[in-house]
Design an enzyme around this catalytic site. Structure first.
Site, PDB file in Angstrom:
ATOM      1  N   GLU A 115      12.883 -12.467  20.105  1.00 50.08           N
ATOM      2  CA  GLU A 115      13.477 -13.816  20.096  1.00 50.08           C
ATOM      3  C   GLU A 115      14.978 -13.756  20.359  1.00 50.08           C
ATOM      4  O   GLU A 115      15.528 -14.587  21.070  1.00 50.08           O
ATOM      5  CB  GLU A 115      13.172 -14.497  18.754  1.00 50.08           C
ATOM      6  N   GLU A 135       3.932 -12.532  14.318  1.00 48.37           N
ATOM      7  CA  GLU A 135       3.947 -13.584  13.283  1.00 48.37           C
ATOM      8  C   GLU A 135       2.575 -14.119  12.886  1.00 48.37           C
ATOM      9  O   GLU A 135       2.294 -14.234  11.681  1.00 48.37           O
ATOM     10  CB  GLU A 135       4.867 -14.742  13.700  1.00 48.37           C
TER      11      GLU A 135
END
Ligand code: COA
Length: 242
Positions: A115, A135
């Protein structure tokens, strides 16, 4: 600027180097790293002596293995790791830096690592890089922008597959997906990032910053508004040269 513990900040000939520096924990993103990145990016943003930023990481194995899952011992770690991210908008800070940011990626580039790199302008990866967003396997979703920046970078279908299945991809696939700009042998990434930085530095800083702004801000606009933005920036730039 205060001394940093988990990043290294260096500045040389107009290039700022930020190095994630928790190699024993695979440079996992912890609260301290959040705060230090926030501070250093703020300083870089306001420093007219910096033309280009290079983001890299120390250690052999990883650029960043995602959020620090061991930091919060009193509750389900992913949940607390998540709250830590929200407390300071590091990702907004990344995107507010007007100078181009080049990410030099190696080894594991997971979760917050991928990210962070998606908030950079140019991504160079070593041939041993492996990318993933673990995640969903932890019962959470990416919250450092990944659900938005990944589809904007690689397109909806591959992004959804990576996000939903948790499948990791290697450097070669990352290149095919245009997640990274270039794949190089490990020793060549930093020199290549520096070569790119030098090239960018040879151009007008105002023009470089205007291009960056036009592209990033334009992405969120309908075409007509994007074209108007480009026109405005071009006019502002011609004012700079008068
Ligand atoms: N948070 C905190 N510490 C981490 C970490 C993380 N996200 N990822 C790795 N580490 C630590 C390990 O606990 C280990 O510490 P130790 O030496 O004190 O035991 C050290 O880094 C090395 O990791 P290790 O797991 O031994 O390396 P490996 O090569 O066998 O495996 C990974 C590498 C990346 C596959 C594995 O570490 C992993 O799955 N990490 C978690 C990835 C993740 O889910 N991130 C969160 C995304 S939201």
């Amino acid at each position: 600027m205060s001394a940093f513990e988990v990043i290294i900040y260096e500045k040389q000939d107009g290039v700022a180097y930020i190095t994630l520096n928790r190699p024993k924990a695979l440079n996992a993103y912890n609260v301290r790293m959040r705060d230090e990145l926030y501070e250093v990016l703020g300083a870089i943003k306001d420093d007219p002596g910096i033309d280009v930023v290079i983001l890299k990481a120390s250690g052999e194995k990883a650029f960043c293995a995602g959020a620090d899952l061991t930091e919060f011992l009193t509750a389900p770690p992913p949940v607390f790791a998540r709250q830590a991210r929200f407390a300071r908008d590091v990702w907004g800070r990344f995107l507010s830096v007007e100078q181009p940011v080049i990410a030099a990626l190696h080894g594991y580039v997971l979760g917050s690592g991928i990210e962070m790199s998606l908030c950079c302008d140019i991504r160079l990866a070593s041939d041993d890089a492996r990318f993933g967003l673990p995640e969903p396997g932890l019962g959470i979703i990416p919250a450092a922008g990944g659900s938005q920046t990944l589809p904007r970078t690689v397109g909806i279908a591959p992004a959804l597959e990576i996000l939903l299945s948790g499948r990791w991809i290697d450097a070669e696939e990352a290149l095919k997906l245009k997640l990274v700009n270039r794949v190089l042998p490990r020793p060549a990434i930093l020199p290549e990032a520096e070569k790119l930085a030098k090239k960018i530095q040879s151009y007008s800083p105002s023009a470089v910053r205007a291009v960056k702004q036009a592209v990033w801000r334009g992405l969120d606009l309908p075409l007509a508004e994007g074209l108007a933005l480009e026109k405005r920036l071009a006019e502002q730039l011609s004012g700079v040269y008068k």
